[in-house]
Scaffold this motif. Structure first.
Motif, short mmCIF file in Angstrom:
data_model
loop_
_atom_site.label_atom_id
_atom_site.label_comp_id
_atom_site.label_asym_id
_atom_site.label_seq_id
_atom_site.Cartn_x
_atom_site.Cartn_y
_atom_site.Cartn_z
N SER A 35 1.89 13.10 -0.15
CA SER A 35 1.20 11.90 0.32
C SER A 35 2.18 10.88 0.88
N LEU A 36 3.41 10.85 0.36
CA LEU A 36 4.43 9.98 0.97
C LEU A 36 4.72 10.39 2.40
N LEU A 37 4.77 11.71 2.64
CA LEU A 37 4.98 12.18 4.01
C LEU A 37 3.82 11.77 4.92
N ILE A 38 2.61 11.90 4.42
CA ILE A 38 1.44 11.52 5.22
C ILE A 38 1.45 10.02 5.52
N THR A 39 1.75 9.21 4.52
CA THR A 39 1.76 7.77 4.75
C THR A 39 2.91 7.33 5.65
N LYS A 40 4.04 8.05 5.59
CA LYS A 40 5.16 7.72 6.49
C LYS A 40 4.78 8.00 7.94
N VAL A 41 4.06 9.12 8.16
CA VAL A 41 3.57 9.41 9.51
C VAL A 41 2.58 8.34 9.95
N TYR A 42 1.72 7.88 9.05
CA TYR A 42 0.77 6.81 9.36
C TYR A 42 1.51 5.53 9.75
N GLN A 43 2.54 5.18 8.99
CA GLN A 43 3.28 3.95 9.27
C GLN A 43 4.00 4.03 10.62
N ILE A 44 4.55 5.19 10.93
CA ILE A 44 5.31 5.34 12.19
C ILE A 44 4.37 5.34 13.39
N THR A 45 3.24 6.00 13.26
CA THR A 45 2.35 6.16 14.42
C THR A 45 1.32 5.04 14.55
N THR A 85 -0.34 1.76 15.67
CA THR A 85 -0.07 1.01 16.90
C THR A 85 -0.46 -0.47 16.80
N GLY A 86 -1.01 -0.91 15.69
CA GLY A 86 -1.41 -2.31 15.56
C GLY A 86 -0.23 -3.19 15.19
N GLU A 87 -0.54 -4.43 14.86
CA GLU A 87 0.52 -5.38 14.47
C GLU A 87 1.13 -5.00 13.12
N ARG A 88 0.27 -4.67 12.18
CA ARG A 88 0.76 -4.37 10.83
C ARG A 88 -0.18 -3.35 10.21
N TYR A 89 0.41 -2.32 9.58
CA TYR A 89 -0.42 -1.29 8.94
C TYR A 89 -0.95 -1.82 7.61
N SER A 90 -2.00 -1.20 7.12
CA SER A 90 -2.64 -1.64 5.89
C SER A 90 -1.93 -1.03 4.68
N GLN A 91 -1.29 -1.89 3.89
CA GLN A 91 -0.62 -1.40 2.69
C GLN A 91 -1.63 -0.89 1.66
N ALA A 92 -2.80 -1.50 1.62
CA ALA A 92 -3.83 -1.04 0.69
C ALA A 92 -4.26 0.39 1.03
N PHE A 93 -4.34 0.71 2.32
CA PHE A 93 -4.69 2.06 2.74
C PHE A 93 -3.60 3.05 2.33
N VAL A 94 -2.35 2.67 2.47
CA VAL A 94 -1.23 3.53 2.07
C VAL A 94 -1.28 3.77 0.57
N HIS A 95 -1.49 2.75 -0.21
CA HIS A 95 -1.56 2.91 -1.67
C HIS A 95 -2.74 3.77 -2.08
N THR A 96 -3.86 3.62 -1.37
CA THR A 96 -5.04 4.42 -1.66
C THR A 96 -4.78 5.90 -1.39
N ILE A 97 -4.12 6.20 -0.30
CA ILE A 97 -3.80 7.60 0.01
C ILE A 97 -2.93 8.20 -1.08
N ILE A 98 -1.92 7.47 -1.50
CA ILE A 98 -1.00 7.99 -2.52
C ILE A 98 -1.72 8.20 -3.85
N MET A 99 -2.47 7.21 -4.30
CA MET A 99 -3.15 7.31 -5.60
C MET A 99 -4.22 8.40 -5.59
N MET A 100 -5.00 8.47 -4.53
CA MET A 100 -6.05 9.48 -4.47
C MET A 100 -5.47 10.89 -4.40
N SER A 101 -4.33 11.06 -3.75
CA SER A 101 -3.69 12.37 -3.70
C SER A 101 -3.24 12.82 -5.08
N VAL A 102 -2.65 11.92 -5.83
CA VAL A 102 -2.19 12.26 -7.18
C VAL A 102 -3.38 12.59 -8.09
N VAL A 103 -4.41 11.78 -8.04
CA VAL A 103 -5.58 12.02 -8.90
C VAL A 103 -6.29 13.31 -8.51
#
Length: 106
Positions: free
Chosen positions: A59-69, A71-89
């Motif tokens: 999930s860290l790899l997925i979120t890193k790709v999300y952060q790099i790609t 295109t807005g002003e700022r990516y959603s940190q809540a979305f990144v945290h949700t991806i990581i937590m949901m992947s672990v669970v």
């Protein structure tokens, strides 16, 4: 007649269903791959930790790709945290469900 029911024409006795085998093993040891690795039974703490660690890394790899790609002003940190937590669970839940399914088949 003595109360015996005669079969209908074209009727044959039902055949016993064969159990599916893994990898075409004909000797009936369809859990050979699982039991030889020691993964049969309830999940151990090490299996749960390994599933959570693998889910976390992927999930860290997925979120890193999300952060790099992104295109807005700022990516959603809540979305990144949700991806990581949901992947672990979900990784840990999938491990427990799949192992309980294998126990149920025995």
């Amino acid at each position: 007649m003595d109360g015996k029911v005669l079969p209908q024409p074209g009727y044959s006795e039902p055949k016993e269903l064969e159990q599916p085998t893994i990898g075409g093993m004909e000797d009936g040891s369809d859990h050979e791959l699982i039991s030889s690795n020691g993964f049969e039974g309830a999940p151990t703490i090490w299996m749960s930790l390994a599933a959570m660690a693998l889910a976390f890394v992927l999930s860290l790899l997925i979120t890193k790709v999300y952060q790099i790609t992104f295109t807005g002003e700022r990516y959603s940190q809540a979305f990144v945290h949700t991806i990581i937590m949901m992947s672990v669970v979900s990784g840990n839940t999938n491990l427990k469900v799949s192992l309980s399914y294998l126990e149920m088949r025995d």
